[in-house]
Design a protein around this motif. Structure first.
Motif, short mmCIF file in Angstrom:
data_model
loop_
_atom_site.label_atom_id
_atom_site.label_comp_id
_atom_site.label_asym_id
_atom_site.label_seq_id
_atom_site.Cartn_x
_atom_site.Cartn_y
_atom_site.Cartn_z
N LEU A 179 -4.91 10.78 -9.56
CA LEU A 179 -3.71 11.60 -9.77
C LEU A 179 -3.38 11.75 -11.25
N LYS A 197 -2.38 19.27 -9.03
CA LYS A 197 -1.38 18.52 -8.28
C LYS A 197 -0.71 19.39 -7.22
N LYS A 209 -1.08 9.62 -2.81
CA LYS A 209 -0.88 10.54 -3.94
C LYS A 209 0.37 11.39 -3.73
N MET A 225 3.67 11.51 -6.15
CA MET A 225 4.16 12.78 -6.69
C MET A 225 5.60 13.04 -6.29
#
Length: 317
Positions: free
Chosen positions: A168, A176, A192, A196
């Motif tokens: 990431l 992303k 991930k 985020m």
């Protein structure tokens, strides 16, 4: 596991196209990231498309966006390659969008920029770039107009090219966001996605929009919309089968025509052979008659293509 899936065309258009501040903010973030330009103000020109999906004849939704400088963007989410050639289709969309501007009483220089921004979950372009921008250029890459004056752009995002195993911390903003599109249905179950959501302001904004389509009521809407896609796929497969059948019938017809032509050619050849044999017999009969009437071999040779020796051999036989 959640129901929301941004690869669903309807969910994608609802998250970014609903007439509300949250959707507008999410849309500005999306355009900023993938058009690589600062977007301060946008208006969805056809947000009514996402209000009543039940009246739609086709599951394809065109999300038309207009910037404050009147740049117009056609935003598309396309999951798969279809029977209709996608590059040709979206080139047509770009031409149609650009040509829809009202130019009466104006100069061509007043045309505003138009962009078709397409998200694919298939590989179409033979390079390693996830994002590609296409404009009018010649074989050597020379632009037809100055870059600042180029008003037509096709921007493609091939999500299938994303390395989902990439750490990431090594992903850029585009990667992303694409990772989120591909995996948002997993929610906090994806490590991930979890990071985020906790640390990325843009993803947090998208997550709030996705949460609005994650309850049981939206599950049915998304499933119904998916059925529209599946029905469209079945219709396309049926069309493919019908066209293949037509091709098969045309090939068979061509084979039959060729066979018929062969038979006719054979018939003509037999007829010609028959006439040639008959002509040869008449020539022989004429030679015999001339010989019997007292003509010499030299005289007869002057009237036909046979030599004296050939005539002598013929009369002896």
């Amino acid at each position: 596991m959640r129901y929301a899936n941004l690869l669903n065309d309807f969910a994608f258009k609802y998250v970014f196209g609903e007439d509300c501040k949250e959707a507008n903010d999410a849309l500005k973030s999306l355009l900023t990231v993938f058009l690589e330009r600062k977007v301060n103000h946008v208006v969805v020109k056809n947000s009514e498309l996402v209000k009543d999906y039940s009246k739609m004849k086709s599951p394809r939704l065109d999300l038309l966006v207009e910037f404050d400088d009147q740049t117009t963007v056609d935003l598309e989410m396309q999951l798969r390659q279809t029977k209709d050639n996608l590059p040709i289709r979206f080139s047509y969309y770009l031409a149609r969008l650009h040509g829809s501007q009202q130019l009466e009483g104006k100069y061509y220089g007043e045309l505003k920029e138009t962009i078709v921004l397409v998200f694919f979950n298939v590989n179409l372009i033979d390079n390693h770039r996830m994002c590609n921008t296409f404009t009018l250029r010649n074989e050597e890459g020379l632009s037809f107009v100055e870059e600042s004056q180029d008003r037509m752009k096709l921007r493609t995002v091939e999500m299938a090219k994303l390395d989902v195993n990439k750490p990431l911390e090594d992903m850029n903003e585009q990667e992303k966001m694409i990772y989120y599109f591909l995996n948002c249905h997993k929610g906090m179950d994806d490590s991930k996605i979890k990071v985020m959501i906790e640390s990325d302001g843009v993803i947090q904004m998208l997550e709030k929009r996705v949460e609005t389509i994650s309850d049981d009521g939206w599950k049915k809407i998304i499933e119904d919309f998916q059925k529209l896609h599946e029905n469209e796929e079945r219709m396309e497969r049926q069309l493919e089968l019908e066209e293949l059948q037509k091709v098969k019938e045309e090939v068979q017809k061509t084979k039959e025509e060729v066979q018929k032509e062969k038979q006719e050619a054979k018939k003509v050849m037999l007829e010609a052979t028959k006439k040639s044999v008959e002509a040869d017999k008449k020539v022989e009969q004429m030679i015999y008659k001339m010989y019997e009437d007292g003509f010499s071999f030299e005289q007869i040779s002057n009237y036909c293509s046979l030599s004296v020796d050939e005539l002598k051999s013929l009369t002896k036989s």
